[in-house]
Design a protein around this motif. Sequence first.
Motif: not given
Length: 411
Positions: A122-127, A249-253
């Motif tokens: 999700l960090w990669a998607l955000r960037h 949803i940044r913590q969602a696995v």
Amino acid sequence: MTALAWTAAASLAAWCWLLLFQGFFWRTDQRLPPRPEGVAEPDGWPDVAVVVPARDEAEVLALSLPSLLAQDYPGRAEVVLVDDGSSDGTAALARRLGERCGGLALTVVSPGEPEPGWTGKLWALRHGMAVAGAGDPEFWLLTDADIAHEPDSLRRLVEAALGPGAGPAGPGGAASDPGGGFDLVSQMARLRVEGRWERLVVPAFVYFFAQLYPFRRVNRASGRTAAAAGGCVLLRAATARDAGVPAAIRQAVIDDVSLARAVRDRGGRIWLGLADRVRSVRPYPGLGGLWDMVARSAYAQLRHSPVLLAGTVAGLLLVYLVPPVALVAGCCTGDTAAAAAGGLAWAVMSGTYAPMLRYYGLPVAGAPLLPFTAVLYLLMTVDSAVRHHRGRGAAWKGRTYARPEAAPGGR
């Protein structure tokens, strides 16, 4: 009746209920249909940004990235590959493939390690979304680095999202929702089934997912069930902003189900189906890789609850293991009631599994092996809980999320 016969009867009742009242989960006809004859293409094609998170994907990237760059899309589209801290030369390989293949414009970026509270994907998607957002796309295509697309994949996804006449397929291939128009369109990529363990485990993975999140219920405009398949998600940009994703949803696995829930909670329409022209190229030659794929997130799906784990184990034993045990034991002891109920339950179980085997091009004669596969999944789920309580949580390519957030409820 003996205790075994009553238990087998309970299992048979459970299978009758699953067959008739669990959203016809066992059917495989929820797919994107071709455009009906006489229906014109959209007047204008929206801009699309394709975001590909990639961590140590050099093994599969040469099979997947060229298929994205070669998309036959009439509108403007670009690809952003986010190198998520790879150590195998993923970024350099992606740049070489972009230069060699041509096609859609490719940008390769590296966001660095995720901030606290974010999973790596999700960090990669955000960037990636931030980088591509400068072009103000109307849609995002979020797709994994191991997913290969046929040349018309993006076009068909956008047609389905725009409508009209591009609703999900119903029985016989007819559009079950001619109105079309979706905020999220997701396809469960066709996974590899070349190896022995892949043939045994992979179709059951999709079958169990559909049983938990029946596609028909997901696709109802007024439904409460929400799910998506993270390997291929077309998301309307305005809806993403309104739902606050990916930050929300940044913590969602289990990020795909969490994303679908976030979209549905904001009133968005979602569609999920099986893919015909989107496939995973990731090999799982042995049981170990498949085991890790399931075990890394199974306990998160149960919200890290020992009570839900115990209920899941009991349910799997009753529904999947009791039928063959009752049939064999009943035949050996002369308990005809137990044998009859167990045999019927096993037959219904096998009948519901046969369509998924046909979808994967496998012999339906393998359907009676589902109880054995279910026991494997039971053990994977228990192992997932053990890993969590040992502090290893959801481990993926060198990262461990010891206490990740579970996916929200799907109903």
